[in-house]
Design a protein around this motif. Structure first.
Motif, PDB file in Angstrom:
ATOM      1  N   ALA A   1      29.682  41.289  40.458  1.00  0.00           N
ATOM      2  CA  ALA A   1      28.413  41.958  40.158  1.00  0.00           C
ATOM      3  C   ALA A   1      27.482  41.099  39.308  1.00  0.00           C
ATOM      4  O   ALA A   1      26.295  40.971  39.620  1.00  0.00           O
ATOM      5  N   LYS A   2      28.015  40.512  38.269  1.00  0.00           N
ATOM      6  CA  LYS A   2      27.149  39.749  37.355  1.00  0.00           C
ATOM      7  C   LYS A   2      26.520  38.529  38.012  1.00  0.00           C
ATOM      8  O   LYS A   2      25.299  38.361  37.951  1.00  0.00           O
ATOM      9  N   PRO A   3      27.306  37.657  38.678  1.00  0.00           N
ATOM     10  CA  PRO A   3      26.657  36.499  39.303  1.00  0.00           C
ATOM     11  C   PRO A   3      25.730  36.878  40.461  1.00  0.00           C
ATOM     12  O   PRO A   3      24.839  36.118  40.819  1.00  0.00           O
ATOM     13  N   SER A   4      25.940  38.065  41.016  1.00  0.00           N
ATOM     14  CA  SER A   4      25.105  38.511  42.137  1.00  0.00           C
ATOM     15  C   SER A   4      23.824  39.191  41.675  1.00  0.00           C
ATOM     16  O   SER A   4      22.994  39.566  42.492  1.00  0.00           O
ATOM     17  N   GLY A   5      23.693  39.386  40.380  1.00  0.00           N
ATOM     18  CA  GLY A   5      22.501  40.043  39.858  1.00  0.00           C
ATOM     19  C   GLY A   5      22.560  41.561  39.964  1.00  0.00           C
ATOM     20  O   GLY A   5      21.528  42.225  39.936  1.00  0.00           O
ATOM     21  N   LEU A   6      23.752  42.106  40.079  1.00  0.00           N
ATOM     22  CA  LEU A   6      23.908  43.544  40.226  1.00  0.00           C
ATOM     23  C   LEU A   6      24.249  44.235  38.911  1.00  0.00           C
ATOM     24  O   LEU A   6      24.559  45.420  38.899  1.00  0.00           O
ATOM     25  N   ALA A   7      24.181  43.493  37.813  1.00  0.00           N
ATOM     26  CA  ALA A   7      24.395  44.069  36.488  1.00  0.00           C
ATOM     27  C   ALA A   7      23.037  44.394  35.878  1.00  0.00           C
ATOM     28  O   ALA A   7      22.005  43.842  36.272  1.00  0.00           O
TER      29      ALA A   7
ATOM     30  N   PRO B   1      20.209  44.647  32.715  1.00  0.00           N
ATOM     31  CA  PRO B   1      19.691  43.607  31.819  1.00  0.00           C
ATOM     32  C   PRO B   1      20.617  43.292  30.644  1.00  0.00           C
ATOM     33  O   PRO B   1      20.648  42.173  30.157  1.00  0.00           O
ATOM     34  N   ASP B   2      21.402  44.285  30.237  1.00  0.00           N
ATOM     35  CA  ASP B   2      22.330  44.079  29.132  1.00  0.00           C
ATOM     36  C   ASP B   2      23.704  43.588  29.593  1.00  0.00           C
ATOM     37  O   ASP B   2      24.629  43.445  28.809  1.00  0.00           O
ATOM     38  N   GLY B   3      23.846  43.351  30.906  1.00  0.00           N
ATOM     39  CA  GLY B   3      25.104  42.835  31.453  1.00  0.00           C
ATOM     40  C   GLY B   3      26.088  43.898  31.895  1.00  0.00           C
ATOM     41  O   GLY B   3      27.147  43.567  32.421  1.00  0.00           O
ATOM     42  N   THR B   4      25.760  45.159  31.705  1.00  0.00           N
ATOM     43  CA  THR B   4      26.675  46.217  32.129  1.00  0.00           C
ATOM     44  C   THR B   4      26.537  46.465  33.627  1.00  0.00           C
ATOM     45  O   THR B   4      25.471  46.272  34.217  1.00  0.00           O
ATOM     46  N   VAL B   5      27.638  46.859  34.222  1.00  0.00           N
ATOM     47  CA  VAL B   5      27.666  47.145  35.652  1.00  0.00           C
ATOM     48  C   VAL B   5      27.869  48.650  35.814  1.00  0.00           C
ATOM     49  O   VAL B   5      28.819  49.218  35.275  1.00  0.00           O
ATOM     50  N   ALA B   6      26.974  49.262  36.553  1.00  0.00           N
ATOM     51  CA  ALA B   6      27.018  50.710  36.749  1.00  0.00           C
ATOM     52  C   ALA B   6      28.299  51.116  37.478  1.00  0.00           C
ATOM     53  O   ALA B   6      28.798  50.371  38.335  1.00  0.00           O
ATOM     54  N   PRO B   7      28.836  52.273  37.148  1.00  0.00           N
ATOM     55  CA  PRO B   7      30.042  52.751  37.834  1.00  0.00           C
ATOM     56  C   PRO B   7      29.890  52.788  39.359  1.00  0.00           C
ATOM     57  O   PRO B   7      30.831  52.444  40.077  1.00  0.00           O
ATOM     58  N   ALA B   8      28.733  53.179  39.862  1.00  0.00           N
ATOM     59  CA  ALA B   8      28.532  53.221  41.316  1.00  0.00           C
ATOM     60  C   ALA B   8      28.604  51.823  41.920  1.00  0.00           C
ATOM     61  O   ALA B   8      29.129  51.643  43.029  1.00  0.00           O
ATOM     62  N   THR B   9      28.107  50.828  41.206  1.00  0.00           N
ATOM     63  CA  THR B   9      28.188  49.447  41.690  1.00  0.00           C
ATOM     64  C   THR B   9      29.634  48.978  41.710  1.00  0.00           C
ATOM     65  O   THR B   9      30.085  48.357  42.677  1.00  0.00           O
ATOM     66  N   ARG B  10      30.383  49.294  40.680  1.00  0.00           N
ATOM     67  CA  ARG B  10      31.804  48.939  40.634  1.00  0.00           C
ATOM     68  C   ARG B  10      32.536  49.557  41.827  1.00  0.00           C
ATOM     69  O   ARG B  10      33.320  48.889  42.503  1.00  0.00           O
ATOM     70  N   THR B  11      32.266  50.830  42.052  1.00  0.00           N
ATOM     71  CA  THR B  11      32.910  51.539  43.161  1.00  0.00           C
ATOM     72  C   THR B  11      32.543  50.909  44.495  1.00  0.00           C
ATOM     73  O   THR B  11      33.402  50.761  45.372  1.00  0.00           O
TER      74      THR B  11
END
Length: 125
Positions: free
Chosen positions: A28-34, A36-46
């Motif tokens: 998620a992070k290298p893909s730009g899916l996090a 602005p604060d670097g957190t990844v949303a639960p839906a994105t993780r799923t």
């Protein structure tokens, strides 16, 4: 066919897939899916976990498939997944630089598999 190369690509893909299944932030992070604060949303993780699991299983198939038609088929699935990732991520990731990087990585892994399929010498790496 360069079996050693195919097995190596498969093993690397399987390990990466398992890592991302456990920690989707790795993709998620290298893909730009996090955020602005670097957190990844639960839906994105799923959403990323099935993609990562697909990579783990297809990579494992390349490692364990018998040499010949089964290994070629497993590799073809992996190539289709990599080139599909390149197309879909290249069109949909939120930032241009992230899209270009995703395309380069996906095409690079797919190209390694194609090289393994087309390379001469039985079992050579």
């Amino acid at each position: 066919m360069r079996v050693g190369l195919l097995r190596t690509v498969g093993a690397a893909t399987a390990l990466y897939g398992l890592a991302v299944t456990a920690r989707p932030d790795l993709l998620a992070k290298p893909s730009g899916l996090a955020g602005p604060d670097g957190t990844v949303a639960p839906a994105t993780r799923t959403s990323l976990r099935p993609l990562a699991w697909r990579d783990a299983v297809s990579g494992l198939a390349m490692v364990v498939a018998p040499e010949g038609p089964a290994l070629r088929a497993a590799t073809a699935v992996r190539v289709a997944a990599d080139f599909g990732d390149a197309a879909l991520l290249g069109l949909t990731l939120p930032e241009r630089d992230r899209r270009l990087a995703a395309v380069a990585v996906s095409v690079g892994w797919g190209a390694l598999s194609v090289a393994g399929l087309l390379g001469g010498g039985r079992g050579k790496a």
